[in-house]
Design a protein around this motif. Sequence first.
Motif, PDB file in Angstrom:
ATOM      1  N   UNK A   1     -28.735  76.909  83.308  1.00 32.45           N
ATOM      2  CA  UNK A   1     -28.839  76.940  84.826  1.00 32.45           C
ATOM      3  C   UNK A   1     -27.824  76.343  85.171  1.00 32.45           C
ATOM      4  N   UNK A   2     -26.817  76.919  84.916  1.00 33.20           N
ATOM      5  CA  UNK A   2     -25.319  76.378  85.257  1.00 33.20           C
ATOM      6  C   UNK A   2     -25.146  76.060  86.839  1.00 33.20           C
ATOM      7  N   UNK A   3     -25.837  76.906  87.383  1.00 35.45           N
ATOM      8  CA  UNK A   3     -25.845  76.782  89.003  1.00 35.45           C
ATOM      9  C   UNK A   3     -25.866  75.552  89.577  1.00 35.45           C
ATOM     10  N   UNK A   4     -26.803  74.617  88.586  1.00 35.80           N
ATOM     11  CA  UNK A   4     -27.116  73.293  89.229  1.00 35.80           C
ATOM     12  C   UNK A   4     -26.148  72.214  88.593  1.00 35.80           C
ATOM     13  N   UNK A   5     -25.095  72.673  87.818  1.00 38.43           N
ATOM     14  CA  UNK A   5     -24.328  71.711  87.261  1.00 38.43           C
ATOM     15  C   UNK A   5     -22.899  71.515  87.618  1.00 38.43           C
ATOM     16  N   UNK A   6     -22.782  71.930  88.839  1.00 40.47           N
ATOM     17  CA  UNK A   6     -21.166  71.532  89.300  1.00 40.47           C
ATOM     18  C   UNK A   6     -20.854  72.977  90.230  1.00 40.47           C
ATOM     19  N   UNK A   7     -19.847  72.527  91.026  1.00 40.11           N
ATOM     20  CA  UNK A   7     -19.119  73.284  91.991  1.00 40.11           C
ATOM     21  C   UNK A   7     -18.578  74.322  91.305  1.00 40.11           C
ATOM     22  N   UNK A   8     -17.668  73.879  90.364  1.00 35.70           N
ATOM     23  CA  UNK A   8     -17.019  74.958  89.656  1.00 35.70           C
ATOM     24  C   UNK A   8     -17.810  76.186  89.018  1.00 35.70           C
ATOM     25  N   UNK A   9     -19.134  75.896  88.618  1.00 31.85           N
ATOM     26  CA  UNK A   9     -20.018  77.049  88.233  1.00 31.85           C
ATOM     27  C   UNK A   9     -20.503  77.785  89.638  1.00 31.85           C
ATOM     28  N   UNK A  10     -20.612  77.236  90.796  1.00 31.37           N
ATOM     29  CA  UNK A  10     -21.091  77.990  91.817  1.00 31.37           C
ATOM     30  C   UNK A  10     -19.774  78.782  92.127  1.00 31.37           C
ATOM     31  N   UNK A  11     -18.638  78.217  92.289  1.00 30.85           N
ATOM     32  CA  UNK A  11     -17.574  79.080  92.485  1.00 30.85           C
ATOM     33  C   UNK A  11     -17.205  80.282  91.862  1.00 30.85           C
ATOM     34  N   UNK A  12     -17.598  80.224  90.553  1.00 36.00           N
ATOM     35  CA  UNK A  12     -17.338  81.217  89.545  1.00 36.00           C
ATOM     36  C   UNK A  12     -18.303  82.561  89.881  1.00 36.00           C
ATOM     37  N   UNK A  13     -19.169  82.275  90.661  1.00 33.78           N
ATOM     38  CA  UNK A  13     -19.956  83.384  90.977  1.00 33.78           C
ATOM     39  C   UNK A  13     -19.507  84.300  92.277  1.00 33.78           C
ATOM     40  N   UNK A  14     -18.539  83.846  92.704  1.00 39.41           N
ATOM     41  CA  UNK A  14     -17.601  84.505  93.445  1.00 39.41           C
ATOM     42  C   UNK A  14     -16.495  85.361  93.060  1.00 39.41           C
ATOM     43  N   UNK A  15     -16.299  85.387  91.726  1.00 35.44           N
ATOM     44  CA  UNK A  15     -15.330  86.042  91.174  1.00 35.44           C
ATOM     45  C   UNK A  15     -15.290  87.752  91.547  1.00 35.44           C
ATOM     46  N   UNK A  16     -14.082  87.994  92.135  1.00 36.89           N
ATOM     47  CA  UNK A  16     -13.972  89.537  92.144  1.00 36.89           C
ATOM     48  C   UNK A  16     -14.568  90.557  91.172  1.00 36.89           C
ATOM     49  N   UNK A  17     -14.428  90.104  89.983  1.00 33.85           N
ATOM     50  CA  UNK A  17     -14.882  90.809  88.757  1.00 33.85           C
ATOM     51  C   UNK A  17     -16.317  91.115  88.873  1.00 33.85           C
ATOM     52  N   UNK A  18     -17.111  90.359  89.228  1.00 35.37           N
ATOM     53  CA  UNK A  18     -18.555  90.645  89.456  1.00 35.37           C
ATOM     54  C   UNK A  18     -18.956  91.886  90.345  1.00 35.37           C
ATOM     55  N   UNK A  19     -18.295  91.950  91.660  1.00 39.37           N
ATOM     56  CA  UNK A  19     -18.584  92.849  92.459  1.00 39.37           C
ATOM     57  C   UNK A  19     -17.778  94.182  92.088  1.00 39.37           C
TER      58      UNK A  19
END
Length: 411
Positions: free
Chosen positions: A201-219
């Motif tokens: 559940x990295x989403x809970x464990x730091x803004x760095x991990x939240x920010x990584x979910x906006x990486x353009x590779x995902x889309x």
Amino acid sequence: MSRATTGPQYGRDKSEEIYQRAVTLIKDRLPTMHILKALLVVNLGKPTDIVIDARGTPELLEKIDDEPDCRLQIKPDYLIQFSEGKLEPRYGIFKDAFFHEASMPKGNVRVAIKFADLLCPVNPVPPSFAADAKLPQPTEDMDQVKKDISEFGYGLVKNALSPEQVATLKRAVKEQAAGERAAGVSANDGGPNAPNQRLWTLINKGQEFVDLLDHPLIDDVVPELLGEHALLHSYSANIARPGNVPMQLHTDQVAIQPPIRDIAFGLNIMWFLEDITADNGGTRVYPGSHIGHVAPDDIFDITGSVAAEGPSGTALVFESRLWHCTGPNIQKTGERPVILMFFMRSFIRQQENNFLSLRSDVEANLSDRIKALLGFRTTGALGGVQGEVREGLIVKKLKDPVGPLRQTISI
């Protein structure tokens, strides 16, 4: 409400009927079991074992004096589900065993797996690939990455993370891992000594991990391979340390039963926070094993697999039918930290129940895009609240859902 004493009688005990069906199934398939070349003892929950001697012409024995090559304890209905194509043996044999030691096959595991395979409508073949195959290498060419995923089941994106991003994420993973160990809440695996550590559940464990979910590779890769509105199935880090034991071979859609091999339901993005090699726990893969009725004879044997290697900052992208596992870290020091984002098609139940595990302070600051990835968006008439399922709504937990509102009426 009291149970009716008349009408349909539900819950009839069918255990003996199921047991007899399983025994009959074994007898019917006995002639095919010569390929086991082994002595197998199967227990279906009864005091009496079923002894299969397939060292020559297969036969059932009343008793044995020799030590069997394998002992298998399994529920009889699993055997029936194997025969009907409703349950994959590598899942069915071990799904109880990982939680109940008595269910773990004893001896030569390969014998137990092939026995179950012989009950199935289709007997899978072991994974293999051409010796001269040009296997995926880290590249910045996204078209090549997607071709590699199509042909081999995985591709490697070079320089997906900048050195600065790697440093930030690596520090966050290491500090969080140390904090969870100190707090006594760490999740460890990797063999009897459990040297590996997972951060869930990295989403809970730091803004760095939240920010990584906006990486353009995902889309760039997820919608193309999984369709619109794919969900984040799980979000974790995996640290492989020296002395670990390779994880059991698996596919990431193994929990989808009946097994479906014709379509990929998921896609994993693994972010390398260290140079990843065969020596420090690089993920072992069987190139091309995502296509066809392919499965290893022994999920604890990585012979013939290759390590997905790449420099720090690489992203390993692999689809959910690929047979793979965490590799052994045979170095004396150091560790292999990676971050894993696993996405599934929008109609698949997520591994992580974000509605229960997401911290409220984190949820309050998430963008609608990330909330949608976590499952907070209605799509395809799914995910609604109180019947409201219009497409594209971002939902939230109601403080006071409508409850009983009874008015007395005449009937």
